[in-house]
Write an enzyme that holds these catalytic residues in place. Structure first.
Site, PDB file in Angstrom:
ATOM      1  N   ASP A  28     -11.148   1.941  -2.647  1.00 48.48           N
ATOM      2  CA  ASP A  28     -11.619   1.579  -1.306  1.00 48.48           C
ATOM      3  C   ASP A  28     -13.139   1.588  -1.241  1.00 48.48           C
ATOM      4  OD1 ASP A  28      -9.248   1.031  -0.108  1.00 48.48           O
ATOM      5  OD2 ASP A  28      -8.972   2.998   0.808  1.00 48.48           O
ATOM      6  N   ASP A  48       0.832  -1.203   0.000  1.00 47.93           N
ATOM      7  CA  ASP A  48       0.000   0.000   0.000  1.00 47.93           C
ATOM      8  C   ASP A  48       0.866   1.252   0.000  1.00 47.93           C
ATOM      9  OD1 ASP A  48      -2.307   1.519   0.175  1.00 47.93           O
ATOM     10  OD2 ASP A  48      -3.111   0.418   1.890  1.00 47.93           O
TER      11      ASP A  48
HETATM   12  C1  GLA Z   1      -5.683   1.926   2.390  1.00 48.11           C
HETATM   13  C2  GLA Z   1      -6.128   0.757   1.531  1.00 48.11           C
HETATM   14  C3  GLA Z   1      -7.106  -0.098   2.304  1.00 48.11           C
HETATM   15  C4  GLA Z   1      -6.481  -0.569   3.606  1.00 48.11           C
HETATM   16  C5  GLA Z   1      -5.967   0.622   4.406  1.00 48.11           C
HETATM   17  C6  GLA Z   1      -5.164   0.174   5.594  1.00 48.11           C
HETATM   18  O1  GLA Z   1      -6.709   2.826   2.585  1.00 48.11           O
HETATM   19  O2  GLA Z   1      -6.682   1.194   0.328  1.00 48.11           O
HETATM   20  O3  GLA Z   1      -7.525  -1.207   1.532  1.00 48.11           O
HETATM   21  O4  GLA Z   1      -5.428  -1.434   3.297  1.00 48.11           O
HETATM   22  O5  GLA Z   1      -5.141   1.472   3.626  1.00 48.11           O
HETATM   23  O6  GLA Z   1      -4.708   1.224   6.354  1.00 48.11           O
END
Ligand code: GLA
Length: 696
Positions: A516, A448
């Site tokens: 997300d 990420d």
């Molecule tokens: C980002 C990602 C999510 C999750 C969060 C964790 O927002 O897109 O899927 O992994 O970080 O902090």
């Protein structure tokens, strides 16, 4: 096939011709439907208008050098301590067959005023009607400073109109499809946020405003670069349309000393004479065959993020894992929160040791447990960032980007590490290698990146401007090294959802996280936009408790959520520990269906039958590579006014072959299915249907 005669390069692909002249500055003569390109030497002539516009061919140049007679975006601009002039002269070219799918044309120039060389590359994938264009600058003389560096320029033939389709977005709202008609002037899409970015994706398609899914000429391009990029579309007063793409001019500078070179990211371009659907299918096939790492089927995964957020404790994870195994999940992934003092987003990022309170017996005990349930194991990391409240930052405050003596900006309570710094790169490679070699059963990494790059500085102006490029380079190097060292590990790229999706990082990623936003309905829009340029094989999609992350909860039927998520790589993100046996059985049933058809979805040819943006019926079809299986997902958001039930009119079938519709008595010819179609029964709100047809 690539030929060179009468100063004309003629690149022929299966269905297109790309012709450029090596005279009056190398400039494009034609790109489009296949023709006898060798005929076009009659078009090679000097074109000028007045002393103000001495060389109008320069508006169509393949790779513009400042200072030339073009006043458009150039591809290369330099500044030596003394010489700034580029007078690039053609020196030689080569044509070679690199592999069964690709021929390469290289074209070399040298500056008359210095020992600076530029090589243009045209990697021609004839079967796909795709050419990958990039350039390399090599300095064999005194130090040179590069101020502007692009991958390529492209010229579009004269059209009545020029409509550019491109994707825009924001967090939880990625991949919107936009249309922009060009008028005289310039239009630019770009990222300046140190990542590919959520606001624009580095991809475009262009037509005359009349192309549809099934018909019309479409020119398209994708830039493979995960940092500041820029694609400009310029329509000139002489009605030339020039598209120039590459590294952004913004805050960019790069020094080459004697013997050094720099290669641009690739701009992958292509042509479809059968509309946007065919464009996407060419791209999907090309990506699977030539960009993405070679993999077989993507596994059905469970990710615990939306179920437990940062509260990742061994007991709750075990409870989730037991249920995940029962419903048929193959890969259990722990997200953020398993390490350091990471109880929320305020602390712990950078401290890549297992949190003992959450996993008293270490992570290996949990991995063994997951394995004993018959699943593989994966884990989340965010190696490029650090919380100020972390041991890593306390030990190495000098590892982050910051302007000299100034407080850097934080986003999500984090700073960005300067990963081009040797120690930082080694730290990341070190902890990642440690994690993966101590836990050999980790076979999936979700990587990420939750911060835009700000304060990109090491306190030295000249060096600062190289950092953006070097960040991307270091990132690719790290991924490349990890992949080579741990070939059994798959990587998912994520950046606060879909902020890092481009053909650069996708050379190393097995799948990506497009958003997300996991609401099944909104996701249909995101997925449709995504599908324009990127293949379903890499599109992870979870069935969740239907949160769109916008303080709203949606109640979509499970069937609808599954059908929406089955259109790419299926994952589950719902809090399954809350579900009763009946719901778990339902999940199990859908996961089994997905496993049965996933090869067709992940590797088949995709047809967007009806757009979620344009119709109350949204439908997408997939045909397996061997053409024996056809899968269709259909969605309707609401039934109103006693409307007639829509028919699903299919595409891409053999008109004379017979297709059996699974679960019915219907056995129809391809021609019937493509002209009349099958009736749907989508009566309720957020209703959906899945069809499977078998040929024979
Ligand atoms: C980002 C990602 C999510 C999750 C969060 C964790 O927002 O897109 O899927 O992994 O970080 O902090």
């Amino acid at each position: 096939m690539i030929t060179y005669n009468n100063n004309l390069f003629n690149i022929e692909t299966k269905n297109s011709s790309y012709v450029f002249a090596n005279e009056h500055c190398p400039h494009n003569i034609y790109w489009g439907d296949k023709i006898h390109g060798e005929d076009l030497s009659y078009l090679v002539k000097e074109r000028g208008h007045s002393s103000f516009d001495m060389n109008i061919n320069a508006e169509r140049e393949e790779y513009g050098f400042w200072t030339g007679f073009s006043f458009l975006e150039s591809c290369l601009k330099i500044s030596y301590p003394e010489i700034r002039k580029l007078d690039m002269k053609f020196i030689d070219y080569s044509i070679e067959t690199v592999n069964k799918d690709m021929d390469r044309l290289t074209f070399r120039y040298k500056n008359s005023y210095s020992d600076l060389y530029v090589t243009l590359f045209y990697d021609v994938y004839a079967e796909y009607d795709i050419i990958s264009r990039y350039a390399e600058v090599y300095n064999d003389g005194e130090e040179v400073i590069i101020e502007n560096l692009k991958s390529a320029s492209l010229s579009i033939p004269k059209l009545n109109n020029y409509r550019v389709k491109y994707l825009t977005g924001k967090w939880a709202g990625e991949s919107n499809i936009n249309d922009q008609y060009l008028t005289t002037g310039a239009f630019t899409i770009q990222s300046r946020c140190g990542n590919t970015g959520p606001h624009f994706n580095p991809s475009f398609a262009l037509d005359d405003g009349t192309a549809t899914e099934k018909s019309g000429n479409v020119w398209f391009g994708l830039l493979g670069y995960s940092n500041n990029w820029q694609i400009s579309f310029e329509k000139t007063i002489y009605d030339n349309v020039k598209i120039t793409g590459g590294i952004s001019n913004f805050d960019f500078m790069f020094t080459l000393t004697k013997g050094e070179s720099i290669k641009t990211p690739a701009m992958t371009v292509g042509f479809s004479s059968e509309g946007y659907g065919e464009m996407s299918r060419k791209l999907h096939a090309f990506e699977v065959d030539h960009i993405f790492p070679k993999r077989s089927l993507a596994r059905v995964l469970y990710n615990s993020w939306e179920a437990t957020y940062f509260d990742v404790r061994v007991d709750s994870q075990k409870a989730l894992a037991e249920r995940a195994a029962k419903i048929g999940v193959e890969l259990f992934v722990i997200d953020d929160g398993w390490f350091g003092m990471r109880h929320n987003d305020k602390a712990g990022l950078g401290d890549w040791y297992v949190n003992k309170e959450k996993f008293p017996k270490g992570i290996s005990e949990f991995i063994d447990y997951v394995k004993s349930l018959g699943m593989d194991f994966g884990i989340w990391v965010e190696p490029e960032a650090v919380n100020p409240d972390s041991d890593l930052y306390r030990a190495h405050p000098d590892w982050i980007y910051r302007f000299k003596d100034q407080e850097p900006m934080q986003a999500r309570n984090q700073y960005t590490l300067n990963i081009s710094k040797k120690e930082v790169k080694e730290y990341i490679l070190g902890f990642m290698s440690g994690l993966l070699s101590e836990n050999k059963d980790i076979t999936f990494i979700k990587w990420d990146m939750n911060k835009t790059l700000t304060d990109v500085s090491v306190g030295d102006t000249a060096k600062d401007k190289e950092l953006w490029f070097k960040h991307a380079q270091a990132l690719y190097e790290i991924w490349k090294e990890l992949r080579a060292k741990f070939p059994h590990v798959e990587f998912e790229v994520c950046a606060g959802g879909g902020s890092r999706i481009d053909l650069g990082i996708l050379q190393y990623a097995d799948q990506c996280w497009p958003s997300d936003n996991t609401d099944a309905y909104e996701r249909l829009f995101i997925q449709e936009g995504f599908s324009l340029f990127y293949a379903p094989r890499i599109m992870t999609s979870w069935v969740t408790d239907a949160s769109s992350h916008c303080d709203r909860k949606y109640e979509r039927p499970y069937s609808y959520r599954f059908h929406s998520s089955m259109m790419g790589v299926l994952g589950i993100g719902a809090n399954i520990s809350n579900f009763n046996e009946e719901v778990l059985e339902e999940f199990k049933k859908y996961i089994a269906i997905y496993k049965d058809i996933r090869e067709t979805v992940q590797y088949g040819k995709q047809y967007r039958l009806s757009s979620v943006r344009e119709s109350s019926l949204h439908a997408v079809e997939y045909i397996s590579q061997d053409e024996k299986e056809v899968v269709v997902f259909a969605f309707r958001q609401g039934y109103q006014f006693g409307d007639v039930m829509p028919y699903l009119v299919l595409q891409g079938l053999d008109p004379n072959a017979m297709y059996q519709v699974e679960g019915t008595e219907l056995k129809l010819h391809g021609s019937t299915l493509m002209k009349v179609g099958i009736e749907t029964s989508l009566w309720g709100d957020f209703d959906s249907q899945y069809f499977k047809l078998t040929r024979g």
